[in-house]
Design a protein around this motif. Structure first.
Motif, short mmCIF file in Angstrom:
data_model
loop_
_atom_site.label_atom_id
_atom_site.label_comp_id
_atom_site.label_asym_id
_atom_site.label_seq_id
_atom_site.Cartn_x
_atom_site.Cartn_y
_atom_site.Cartn_z
N MET A 108 1.02 -1.18 0.14
CA MET A 108 -0.10 -0.05 -0.07
C MET A 108 0.91 1.22 0.04
SD MET A 108 -2.95 0.93 2.53
CE MET A 108 -2.05 1.86 3.71
N ALA A 109 0.22 2.28 -0.52
CA ALA A 109 1.00 3.60 -0.68
C ALA A 109 1.09 4.25 0.64
CB ALA A 109 0.46 4.54 -1.70
N GLY A 110 1.97 5.16 0.74
CA GLY A 110 2.35 5.89 2.06
C GLY A 110 1.44 7.01 2.38
N MET A 111 1.95 8.07 3.16
CA MET A 111 1.11 8.95 3.50
C MET A 111 0.62 9.74 2.53
SD MET A 111 -0.20 10.30 6.29
CE MET A 111 -0.87 11.81 6.82
N GLY A 112 -0.79 9.95 2.41
CA GLY A 112 -1.23 10.92 1.50
C GLY A 112 -1.79 10.51 0.22
N GLN A 113 -1.42 8.97 -0.07
CA GLN A 113 -1.85 8.36 -1.28
C GLN A 113 -2.71 7.45 -0.92
OE1 GLN A 113 2.41 7.06 -2.14
NE2 GLN A 113 1.75 7.81 -4.33
N THR A 114 -3.69 6.88 -1.86
CA THR A 114 -4.86 5.88 -1.74
C THR A 114 -4.26 4.49 -1.52
OG1 THR A 114 -6.30 7.57 -2.96
CG2 THR A 114 -6.88 5.33 -2.78
N ALA A 115 -5.08 3.67 -0.68
CA ALA A 115 -4.55 2.34 -0.66
C ALA A 115 -5.25 1.65 -2.08
CB ALA A 115 -5.50 1.62 0.21
N ALA A 172 3.87 0.13 5.70
CA ALA A 172 3.45 1.48 5.21
C ALA A 172 2.11 2.09 5.61
CB ALA A 172 3.50 1.24 3.54
N CYS A 173 1.12 1.11 5.92
CA CYS A 173 0.04 1.18 6.42
C CYS A 173 -0.12 1.73 7.85
CB CYS A 173 -0.83 0.13 6.33
SG CYS A 173 -2.59 0.44 6.48
N ALA A 174 0.83 1.10 8.85
CA ALA A 174 1.16 1.52 10.07
C ALA A 174 1.79 3.01 9.96
CB ALA A 174 1.84 0.55 10.41
N ILE A 227 -24.10 -8.80 3.05
CA ILE A 227 -22.76 -9.32 2.75
C ILE A 227 -21.61 -8.31 2.36
CG2 ILE A 227 -21.64 -11.07 1.47
CD1 ILE A 227 -24.33 -12.34 0.59
N PHE A 228 -20.64 -8.47 3.07
CA PHE A 228 -19.45 -7.23 2.77
C PHE A 228 -18.13 -8.19 2.47
CE2 PHE A 228 -22.75 -5.80 5.35
CZ PHE A 228 -22.89 -4.71 4.65
N VAL A 229 -17.60 -7.66 1.27
CA VAL A 229 -16.42 -8.29 0.95
C VAL A 229 -15.18 -7.35 1.20
CG1 VAL A 229 -15.18 -9.59 -0.81
CG2 VAL A 229 -17.59 -9.93 -0.63
N HIS A 230 -14.01 -7.79 1.71
CA HIS A 230 -12.97 -6.81 1.70
C HIS A 230 -11.75 -7.32 1.11
CE1 HIS A 230 -15.38 -4.46 4.80
NE2 HIS A 230 -15.94 -5.76 4.95
N ASP A 231 -10.98 -6.31 0.36
CA ASP A 231 -9.73 -6.74 -0.11
C ASP A 231 -8.73 -6.64 0.88
OD1 ASP A 231 -8.85 -3.95 -0.13
OD2 ASP A 231 -10.02 -3.79 -2.18
N ALA A 232 -7.40 -7.00 0.00
CA ALA A 232 -6.07 -7.24 1.17
C ALA A 232 -5.79 -5.75 1.59
CB ALA A 232 -5.01 -7.67 0.17
N SER A 233 -5.83 -4.77 0.70
CA SER A 233 -5.51 -3.27 1.17
C SER A 233 -6.44 -2.81 2.25
CB SER A 233 -5.55 -2.59 0.03
OG SER A 233 -4.64 -2.70 -0.88
N ALA A 234 -7.76 -3.22 2.47
CA ALA A 234 -8.64 -2.94 3.33
C ALA A 234 -8.22 -3.67 4.48
CB ALA A 234 -10.02 -3.14 2.95
N LEU A 235 -7.97 -4.85 4.47
CA LEU A 235 -7.62 -5.65 5.63
C LEU A 235 -6.23 -5.18 6.38
CD1 LEU A 235 -8.45 -9.26 4.33
CD2 LEU A 235 -9.89 -7.96 5.91
N ALA A 236 -5.55 -4.69 5.40
CA ALA A 236 -4.29 -4.25 5.91
C ALA A 236 -4.31 -2.96 6.77
CB ALA A 236 -3.33 -3.84 5.02
N VAL A 237 -5.40 -1.96 6.36
CA VAL A 237 -5.65 -0.83 7.10
C VAL A 237 -6.57 -1.21 8.37
CG1 VAL A 237 -7.41 1.21 6.99
CG2 VAL A 237 -5.96 0.64 5.06
N TYR A 238 -7.41 -1.99 8.32
CA TYR A 238 -8.27 -2.31 9.48
C TYR A 238 -7.30 -2.74 10.60
CZ TYR A 238 -12.10 -2.66 6.14
OH TYR A 238 -12.96 -2.30 5.17
#
Length: 491
Positions: free
Chosen positions: A1-8, A33-35, A147-158
């Motif tokens: 995932m991109a760093g600060m200020g960029q979109t996942a 990067a997400c942390a 029903i809700f589906v989450h991708d790898a980038s979303a899971l990294a954010v959570y």
């Protein structure tokens, strides 16, 4: 995932991995990067945070218009200048989402029919769908499940939000020390579905087998004495559960039947009142931490010592609105709230009607956290106390009862009212009358297992009553409570 200020960035929807029961090996570069992004965003000046969030939602809208047939059609009549204002975009409801599910999602692998087959298998809870998507289901408190589906980038954010915002900056050190000291984590929750909390724990157990013995889901569906016995045997150092369950366990600890010594108790899924916080903290001598989350976004807000919930506003946008979807001023409770998930591209949620009522704090919070502070209100279900064999009182948690009816009978538009110590009345919505007998049978089986075979179950053909803010039902009610003010609850 991109760093600060960029979109996942989500995994490419053009190349969906083959379905497997194994999660991909963690992408530590993305996690770092997400942390880093999340740690920085917490201290951004308000103006810079607004700029970051604006860039993220604009990128999300652009992606949704390009990759989601539903959003492409929904935004077809929106003027170009209105695309520059999030509040000018059309609203999405759960009914719209579920009816147009296959057109809303952005991957050809994510079809409602195959997802429903996946979630029908309880053995797949916490397992990846199509190689790397997490699938969670929500309750039908508005009359319809989701029903809700989450991708790898979303899971990294959570994961990063829960690690660094909810648990605190020193969480990784704490967890490492706990693991070395053979510490144990227990999620005490309703089971039987692909619920976000249960699925998340099972995902961790699958990804890190060496930790599996120290991560356990303990079901609330079992009789209380069996629950207490399992906790006494397991001796968790950290417990996550609902506030109502935490209060119930505190009562068992005070009575001497439960004998555990957790250092932390995490709560979510319902409102944590200050009285419950004090009881749990004093009884267990544990640090109590609260979180507001949903199947739509795992970690919406985290609790603070001042009793507020601070929104993770760098990754989720909340818009409090009235019953006409007009903005509500800070300090005033909303009818519902619109959620925009800035992290997930697999199933974009933009101005989605979440159904919760929130109140935004008008000024800065005394705890020092710069992120927006809210209180959450909702349906306020009751803990029931029925009399079993020999007049023994048996307490039933509302989320256990709703799970029996939802997962055991597929019933979502209902209300269960306690009429007395040995009587219940089940109201079933008009659209779901055909499920009434199956629901009654599932409820009867659950009560019998709890030693409540003498409790009568009446059925009412009238519609459920006592809807809460945002149209959510108060689904489990003690009769004497029906006309009292609603209790607050998280989603």
């Amino acid at each position: 995932m991109a760093g600060m200020g960029q979109t996942a960035r989500a995994p490419s929807t053009a190349q969906v991995p083959t379905r497997t029961d194994s999660w991909p090996w963690p992408d530590y570069l993305r996690s770092f990067a997400c942390a880093w992004d999340i740690c920085q965003a917490a201290w951004l000046p308000p103006r810079d945070l607004r700029t970051l969030v604006r860039r993220r939602w604009q990128n999300l809208v652009s992606f949704a218009r390009d990759r989601s047939a539903l959003y492409r059609a929904l935004y077809a009549g929106v003027r170009e200048q209105d695309l520059e204002s999030l509040s000018a975009l059309p609203i999405v409801t759960k009914t719209m989402m579920m009816n147009g599910f296959d057109k809303l999602v952005t991957s050809p692998a994510l079809q409602r029919r195959t997802l429903e087959a996946f979630i029908a298998d309880p053995q797949r809870v916490g397992r990846p769908f199509a190689g790397g998507f997490a699938v969670w289901t929500s309750s039908g408190t508005s009359g319809e499940p989701g029903i809700f589906v989450h991708d790898a980038s979303a899971l990294a954010v959570y994961d990063a939000l829960q690690l660094y915002r909810f648990r605190g900056a020193a969480a990784s050190i704490e967890m490492g020390v706990s693991s070395l000291a053979l510490g144990r984590f227990a999620l005490v929750a309703a089971t039987g579905g692909h619920f976000a909390g249960v699925a998340s724990v099972e995902r961790l157990r699958s990804m890190f087998p060496w930790m599996a013995q120290r991560l356990r889901v303990i079901t609330l569906m079992q009789p209380l004495d069996m629950l207490v016995a399992e906790l006494n045997e397991y001796q968790p150092s950290l417990i996550a559960t609902y506030p109502s369950a935490a209060a119930l366990l505190a009562q068992e600890q005070q009575a001497g039947r439960l004998r555990i010594d957790p250092t932390q108790v995490w709560t979510g899924g319902e409102c944590l009142s200050e009285a419950t916080r004090q009881i749990v903290q004093e009884t267990f001598g544990a640090d109590v931490r609260d979180e507001y989350g949903a199947s739509e976004f795992a970690s919406i807000a985290v609790g603070c010592p001042a009793g507020w919930l601070h929104v993770n506003a760098d990754w989720v946008v909340l818009e409090p609105v009235d019953d006409q979807y007009q903005p509500v001023a800070p300090g005033q409770p909303s009818h519902t709230v619109l959620l925009t998930n800035l992290a997930n591209r697999a199933q974009p949620l933009i101005r989605y009607d979440l159904g919760d009522s929130i109140t935004v704090r008008a000024g800065p919070c005394e705890c020092g956290n710069r992120l927006p502070a809210i209180h959450v209100q909702g349906r306020g279900d009751d803990l029931l106390e029925l009399h079993g064999r020999g007049g023994v009182a048996v307490r039933l948690l509302p989320l256990a009862l709703t799970t029996v009816l939802e997962e055991g009978a597929g019933l979502y538009d209902f209300q269960l009212v306690q009429l007395g110590p040995r009587a219940l009345r089940l109201h079933v919505g008009v659209r779901e009358h055909a499920k009434a007998d199956r629901a009654r049978s599932a409820l009867r089986g659950f009560l019998d297992c709890q030693g409540l075979d003498g409790v009568r179950i009446d059925q009412d053909t009238g519609p459920p009553r006592c809807r809460g803010a945002g149209g959510k039902l108060r689904r489990i009610i003690r009769e004497s409570e029906q006309h009292e003010p609603e209790l607050a609850t998280n989603h």
